[in-house]
Design a protein around this motif. Sequence first.
Motif, mmCIF file in Angstrom:
data_model
loop_
_atom_site.group_PDB
_atom_site.id
_atom_site.type_symbol
_atom_site.label_atom_id
_atom_site.label_comp_id
_atom_site.label_asym_id
_atom_site.label_seq_id
_atom_site.Cartn_x
_atom_site.Cartn_y
_atom_site.Cartn_z
ATOM 1 N N TYR A 149 -95.708 -57.054 89.810
ATOM 2 C CA TYR A 149 -96.486 -57.525 88.567
ATOM 3 C C TYR A 149 -96.529 -57.027 87.254
ATOM 4 O O TYR A 149 -97.288 -57.164 86.349
ATOM 5 C CB TYR A 149 -98.020 -57.545 89.481
ATOM 6 N N GLN A 150 -95.449 -56.044 87.149
ATOM 7 C CA GLN A 150 -95.406 -55.569 85.832
ATOM 8 C C GLN A 150 -94.155 -56.369 85.267
ATOM 9 O O GLN A 150 -93.431 -57.038 85.846
ATOM 10 C CB GLN A 150 -94.711 -54.367 85.987
ATOM 11 N N ARG A 151 -94.405 -56.487 83.775
ATOM 12 C CA ARG A 151 -93.577 -57.282 82.902
ATOM 13 C C ARG A 151 -92.155 -56.644 82.997
ATOM 14 O O ARG A 151 -91.805 -55.555 82.995
ATOM 15 C CB ARG A 151 -93.934 -57.219 81.470
ATOM 16 N N ARG A 152 -91.177 -57.495 83.261
ATOM 17 C CA ARG A 152 -89.752 -56.982 83.354
ATOM 18 C C ARG A 152 -89.000 -56.885 82.049
ATOM 19 O O ARG A 152 -89.445 -57.388 80.818
ATOM 20 C CB ARG A 152 -88.870 -57.932 84.252
ATOM 21 N N GLU A 153 -88.120 -56.209 81.823
ATOM 22 C CA GLU A 153 -87.320 -55.970 80.739
ATOM 23 C C GLU A 153 -86.891 -57.105 80.021
ATOM 24 O O GLU A 153 -86.094 -58.124 80.734
ATOM 25 C CB GLU A 153 -85.939 -54.979 81.093
ATOM 26 N N GLY A 154 -87.423 -57.561 78.783
ATOM 27 C CA GLY A 154 -86.794 -58.667 78.133
ATOM 28 C C GLY A 154 -87.556 -60.044 78.590
ATOM 29 O O GLY A 154 -87.008 -60.853 78.347
ATOM 30 N N GLU A 155 -88.683 -59.909 79.439
ATOM 31 C CA GLU A 155 -89.163 -60.985 80.040
ATOM 32 C C GLU A 155 -90.304 -61.734 79.105
ATOM 33 O O GLU A 155 -90.877 -60.918 78.531
ATOM 34 C CB GLU A 155 -89.981 -60.774 81.382
ATOM 35 N N GLY A 156 -90.233 -62.856 78.611
ATOM 36 C CA GLY A 156 -91.233 -63.274 77.728
ATOM 37 C C GLY A 156 -92.357 -63.556 78.371
ATOM 38 O O GLY A 156 -92.575 -63.483 79.676
ATOM 39 N N SER A 157 -93.642 -63.686 77.644
ATOM 40 C CA SER A 157 -94.961 -63.818 78.209
ATOM 41 C C SER A 157 -95.083 -65.179 79.018
ATOM 42 O O SER A 157 -95.865 -65.029 80.260
ATOM 43 C CB SER A 157 -95.867 -63.578 77.166
ATOM 44 N N ARG A 158 -94.521 -66.003 78.856
ATOM 45 C CA ARG A 158 -94.608 -67.396 79.383
ATOM 46 C C ARG A 158 -93.964 -67.044 80.727
ATOM 47 O O ARG A 158 -94.300 -67.710 81.711
ATOM 48 C CB ARG A 158 -93.984 -68.605 78.661
ATOM 49 N N GLN A 159 -92.637 -66.543 80.408
ATOM 50 C CA GLN A 159 -91.814 -66.385 81.868
ATOM 51 C C GLN A 159 -92.524 -65.604 82.855
ATOM 52 O O GLN A 159 -92.728 -65.905 83.967
ATOM 53 C CB GLN A 159 -90.452 -65.590 81.595
ATOM 54 N N TYR A 160 -93.183 -64.376 82.284
ATOM 55 C CA TYR A 160 -93.886 -63.746 83.047
ATOM 56 C C TYR A 160 -95.240 -64.307 83.788
ATOM 57 O O TYR A 160 -95.390 -64.400 85.069
ATOM 58 C CB TYR A 160 -94.632 -62.620 82.496
ATOM 59 N N ALA A 161 -95.727 -65.158 83.080
ATOM 60 C CA ALA A 161 -97.187 -65.983 83.469
ATOM 61 C C ALA A 161 -96.512 -66.793 84.755
ATOM 62 O O ALA A 161 -97.193 -66.832 85.760
ATOM 63 C CB ALA A 161 -97.675 -66.613 82.517
ATOM 64 N N GLU A 162 -95.597 -67.319 84.371
ATOM 65 C CA GLU A 162 -95.000 -68.436 85.416
ATOM 66 C C GLU A 162 -94.563 -67.780 86.586
ATOM 67 O O GLU A 162 -94.661 -68.143 87.868
ATOM 68 C CB GLU A 162 -93.745 -69.530 84.924
ATOM 69 N N ARG A 163 -93.848 -66.761 86.601
ATOM 70 C CA ARG A 163 -93.504 -65.850 87.729
ATOM 71 C C ARG A 163 -94.500 -65.498 88.656
ATOM 72 O O ARG A 163 -94.629 -65.607 89.769
ATOM 73 C CB ARG A 163 -92.593 -64.704 87.369
ATOM 74 N N VAL A 164 -95.828 -64.853 88.114
ATOM 75 C CA VAL A 164 -96.775 -64.432 88.552
ATOM 76 C C VAL A 164 -97.597 -65.621 89.218
ATOM 77 O O VAL A 164 -97.881 -65.597 90.203
ATOM 78 C CB VAL A 164 -97.878 -63.809 87.705
ATOM 79 N N PHE A 165 -97.513 -66.788 88.575
ATOM 80 C CA PHE A 165 -98.212 -67.806 89.192
ATOM 81 C C PHE A 165 -97.544 -68.319 90.446
ATOM 82 O O PHE A 165 -98.189 -68.495 91.606
ATOM 83 C CB PHE A 165 -98.147 -68.958 88.326
ATOM 84 N N ARG A 166 -96.147 -68.398 90.507
ATOM 85 C CA ARG A 166 -95.380 -68.779 91.757
ATOM 86 C C ARG A 166 -95.481 -67.731 92.718
ATOM 87 O O ARG A 166 -95.808 -68.145 93.828
ATOM 88 C CB ARG A 166 -93.963 -68.891 91.206
ATOM 89 N N GLN A 167 -95.755 -66.614 92.483
ATOM 90 C CA GLN A 167 -95.844 -65.564 93.451
ATOM 91 C C GLN A 167 -97.250 -65.629 94.122
ATOM 92 O O GLN A 167 -97.463 -65.731 95.261
ATOM 93 C CB GLN A 167 -95.794 -64.248 92.860
ATOM 94 N N LEU A 168 -98.361 -65.867 93.149
ATOM 95 C CA LEU A 168 -99.741 -65.996 93.806
ATOM 96 C C LEU A 168 -100.184 -67.269 94.551
ATOM 97 O O LEU A 168 -100.584 -67.138 95.583
ATOM 98 C CB LEU A 168 -100.906 -65.813 92.791
ATOM 99 N N TYR A 169 -99.389 -68.416 94.204
ATOM 100 C CA TYR A 169 -99.933 -69.604 94.500
ATOM 101 C C TYR A 169 -98.881 -70.329 95.275
ATOM 102 O O TYR A 169 -99.224 -71.410 96.002
ATOM 103 C CB TYR A 169 -100.613 -70.432 93.619
#
Length: 571
Positions: A149-169
């Motif tokens: 759940y930490q933001r990765r190197e160079g990851e955009g905020s939208r990319q991060y939000a989508e990655r977390v969404f996919r993980q959770l739901y």
Amino acid sequence: MRPGVDITAYQGNVKEARFGVDFFRRFDCVLNGLDNLEARRHVNRLCLAAEVPLVESGTAGFLGQVSVHIKGATECFECQPKPTPKTFPVCTLRNTPDKPIHCIVWAKEMLFPLLFGAPEASDLNETIGAEGSGEDGGEAGQADDPSFYQRREGEGSRQYAERVFRQLYSTKIEELRRMEDLWHSRRPPEPLNLDALLALEANGGSGSAAPAAKGSACKALGLTDAHAVWDVQQNARVFLVAVQAFLDERADELGAAQFDKDDQLAVEFVTAASNLRAACYGIPMQSLFVTKGMAGNIIHAIATTNAIVSGLIVLEALKLLAGAPAACQTSFLHQQVSGSKRLVSRMAAPTSNPACMVCGTAQAGLVVDTHRMTLQQLVDKVLKGRLALLAPSLSCGSFLYEEGQDLEEDEVTFYRSLLPRPLASLPGGGLVNGSIVEVSDQEQQFKAQLVISHREDWDEEVHPEGFELSGSLPAAEAEQQPAAPTATASEPAALPTSAATAAKGPKAELQETADGVVVLTSDDEEAAEAAAATGKGKRKASELAEDDGQDGKRARVQEGTDVVDLLDDSD
Ligand SMILES: [Zn+2]
């Protein structure tokens, strides 16, 4: 009353050290208008220590209460157990939610700190991060690495939000579905497909470029009606925009953010995150307004109630200042005119409970698994969580543990090193079955003895906290009472309405809200007055005697009659 009066206002947290016993000693009486149980208990202890009379008050919707507490003359605020906020078994929150509040607590207590706060300080660490416990197998829990759940190197905020969404739901829900044991008697959750939801968004004409939130994801998305329940796609959009907003607009808070019911973006995030989870589990979704109320344990205030209660506070203060403490009374403001045609009923202030751990001298019992509970858990969950201590000290034989500002650095280091150890493995033979521990808090001038009993095999469903406190202590009664105070507090609709009261018959009801207000609704307060006047027994709604006025059977309370016996008669 006094046009020439001088008022000095102090702003700050009442628990700050500058408002210590010496501060309280300067006053003739203290009038409380607090909004939470912990602060009420803290002030109660300081007033006892300073020997200053306390006028305590509270309101909950239409209901209100004022009571007076004078050391040595009346009961103190803590003489009667106060239900603690309801807790939920972690496995229910993590794997098998079935109510909206389960999803909201998950989003607020677990997910929010994991994404934006201090994950190691959050409940979620042991929930999303750690292994599952006991009967649930734990497969789903193990898959998560908190660093995911930490933001990765160079990851955009939208990319991060989508990655977390996919993980959770999606990913996590699929994992849970594979834990077949959980779904014998329950409907398994359904994963959400973010790509499908985003495709809808693109086709919906609202454009796929996420708008900048500027403090509110809802406003940015045009979702301005706080009472509307968003559909799944709208929740997904709010979730993504809110996560982005935290990353882009509030980066300085990341790692330390705390949920606050008055933080618009945080409430929007919790609403969307909990609704998305609710959607997976087939639980009804909630509006922003309702979610805010439930997440913040809010009962919406009514100005008239507050005005009446303020007046009652002043009446009691006048008696104290006029030197007539014996005339002080406890007042209850009812939701409707009672059987005796009164909206406010009053009774003599009850005398103190000799078993009270705060103003009395009794011991309390603590049942725990002494091999599993660590000192850290004892301090956090029992002493601070349940007993509302600020800086507890513990001693038992040669074992000593202290907190506070006066400690040397090496002492702090040493005491910290003890925290991870199980109670039974502490120095000096450990805290084991039969140990009598002296507990004190310098700042609150609090002293009590805790008698430890060891027990293994705790059922997480029955005792999610893993311990039991006995004695006249704030007990987690919420677990046993279906009409739990916090359920009341978090679900305003469940407040005792006249209809609900009528349906249950003409019963006196003593309810306590999560913030510690005792509210009483009754057609006949006499029984309740009598019950309270005995100062004995448990004063629960279900146990209060009542004159039903139909068969002429009238509950009478003799001095010293146990309230519980009395109820048996009337039932
Ligand atoms: Zn007391």
